[in-house]
Design an enzyme around this catalytic site. Structure first.
Site, mmCIF file in Angstrom:
data_model
loop_
_atom_site.group_PDB
_atom_site.id
_atom_site.type_symbol
_atom_site.label_atom_id
_atom_site.label_comp_id
_atom_site.label_asym_id
_atom_site.label_seq_id
_atom_site.Cartn_x
_atom_site.Cartn_y
_atom_site.Cartn_z
ATOM 1 C CG PHE A 28 -2.195 0.682 1.079
ATOM 2 C CD1 PHE A 28 -3.356 -0.062 0.903
ATOM 3 C CD2 PHE A 28 -2.283 2.061 1.078
ATOM 4 C CE1 PHE A 28 -4.582 0.567 0.734
ATOM 5 C CE2 PHE A 28 -3.502 2.698 0.909
ATOM 6 C CZ PHE A 28 -4.653 1.948 0.739
ATOM 7 C CB SER A 62 0.615 -0.346 7.466
ATOM 8 O OG SER A 62 1.372 0.377 6.529
ATOM 9 C CD GLU A 64 -3.113 -6.661 5.812
ATOM 10 O OE1 GLU A 64 -2.655 -5.632 5.291
ATOM 11 O OE2 GLU A 64 -4.301 -6.752 6.201
ATOM 12 C CB VAL A 87 -0.697 4.727 7.719
ATOM 13 C CG1 VAL A 87 -2.218 4.618 7.762
ATOM 14 C CG2 VAL A 87 -0.063 3.387 8.080
ATOM 15 C CD GLU A 91 -12.704 12.960 2.271
ATOM 16 O OE1 GLU A 91 -13.731 12.248 2.130
ATOM 17 O OE2 GLU A 91 -12.362 13.830 1.473
ATOM 18 C CB THR A 92 -12.928 7.198 7.222
ATOM 19 O OG1 THR A 92 -11.798 6.378 6.842
ATOM 20 C CG2 THR A 92 -13.790 7.472 6.016
ATOM 21 C CG HIS A 94 -9.104 2.542 7.055
ATOM 22 N ND1 HIS A 94 -9.705 1.367 7.432
ATOM 23 C CD2 HIS A 94 -8.082 2.195 6.231
ATOM 24 C CE1 HIS A 94 -9.082 0.354 6.860
ATOM 25 N NE2 HIS A 94 -8.084 0.830 6.136
ATOM 26 C CG PHE A 119 7.172 1.460 13.967
ATOM 27 C CD1 PHE A 119 6.218 0.524 13.582
ATOM 28 C CD2 PHE A 119 6.799 2.788 14.055
ATOM 29 C CE1 PHE A 119 4.913 0.912 13.297
ATOM 30 C CE2 PHE A 119 5.488 3.187 13.773
ATOM 31 C CZ PHE A 119 4.552 2.238 13.394
ATOM 32 N NE ARG A 133 7.929 13.272 8.468
ATOM 33 C CZ ARG A 133 7.605 14.519 8.109
ATOM 34 N NH1 ARG A 133 7.334 14.801 6.840
ATOM 35 N NH2 ARG A 133 7.548 15.489 9.004
HETATM 36 N N1 INI Z 1 -2.653 0.522 4.446
HETATM 37 C C1 INI Z 1 -1.517 1.257 4.464
HETATM 38 O O1 INI Z 1 -0.425 0.694 4.592
HETATM 39 N N2 INI Z 1 -1.573 2.614 4.329
HETATM 40 C C2 INI Z 1 -2.757 3.276 4.213
HETATM 41 O O2 INI Z 1 -2.739 4.527 4.090
HETATM 42 C C3 INI Z 1 -3.967 2.512 4.194
HETATM 43 N N3 INI Z 1 -5.238 3.196 4.032
HETATM 44 O O3 INI Z 1 -5.265 4.419 4.032
HETATM 45 O O4 INI Z 1 -6.279 2.556 3.885
HETATM 46 C C4 INI Z 1 -3.876 1.104 4.315
HETATM 47 N N4 INI Z 1 -4.987 0.342 4.311
HETATM 48 C C5 INI Z 1 -4.953 -1.089 4.103
HETATM 49 C C6 INI Z 1 -4.732 -1.861 5.372
HETATM 50 O O5 INI Z 1 -3.391 -1.756 5.799
HETATM 51 C C7 INI Z 1 -5.014 -3.348 5.185
HETATM 52 O O6 INI Z 1 -4.206 -3.859 4.158
HETATM 53 C C8 INI Z 1 -6.474 -3.623 4.826
HETATM 54 O O7 INI Z 1 -7.343 -3.030 5.779
HETATM 55 C C9 INI Z 1 -6.744 -5.163 4.826
HETATM 56 O O8 INI Z 1 -6.542 -5.724 6.111
#
Ligand code: INI
Length: 174
Positions: A28, A62, A64, A87, A91-92, A94, A119, A133
């Protein structure tokens, strides 16, 4: 305190000789995580690590990272592991769940296994902050993570080798 009271300082060096490293990288936001990965590998290579001493595992996001990092740590194959992710706040809520669980999971994994897990998960409000960064204005956090992995791998090995207090006392008595 007198000047000659100097504690016996145990320090980690940055020497990768004989060490093995694990890299866990989230796909991601790969635009960022691939740059962090390059920075981490640069630091490991500077410390003397070769490709054969380094394993790479990719995960979807992240969230996982902790499970993969813990499984790698349990394999007892690595002196240090580097967890790389990015990450970005949306807007949410999450963002908060993913960022919090990534940090907590990595800390739990290293405390449970005793294997240093560095980390290197960026938690940024904007893509611009992340880019800064990952090699622009604020250096490359992946490179810093690589240095931390070298230092913690060496420090852990030094601490394992440090004589237990009972042995020190026995030596003094003789
Ligand atoms: N995972 C990230 O590593 N960075 C993000 O910004 C992110 N957003 O924004 O959704 C993200 N989501 C996926 C998450 O890590 C899992 O792979 C997913 O929820 C399945 O478990």
């Amino acid at each position: 305190m007198s000047d000659d009271f100097q504690p016996n300082e145990i320090r980690g060096s940055y020497d990768a000789s004989g060490m093995r490293f694990g890299l866990v990288v989230s796909r991601f936001n790969s635009f960022i995580t691939e740059r962090l990965l390059a920075g981490a590998m640069e630091a490991l290579e500077k410390g003397g690590a070769s490709a054969e001493q380094t394993d790479l595992v990719r995960v979807p996001g992240s969230f996982e990272i902790p499970l993969a990092a813990k499984k790698m740590a349990l394999a007892r194959r690595y002196d240090a592991i580097i967890a790389i992710g990015c990450v970005l706040r949306g807007e949410t809520a999450h963002f908060d769940y993913v960022a919090t669980e990534a940090a907590r999971g990595v800390q739990l994994a290293q405390m449970d296994t005793g294997v240093p897990i560095i980390f290197c998960v960026l938690t940024c409000d904007t893509l611009e902050q992340a880019i800064d960064r990952a090699g622009l204005k604020s250096g490359n956090k992946g490179y810093e993570a690589g240095l931390a992995a070298l230092e913690m791998a060496c420090l852990s090995s030094q601490l394992r080798a440090a004589a237990p207090i009972s042995a020190v006392r026995m030596r003094k008595r003789r």
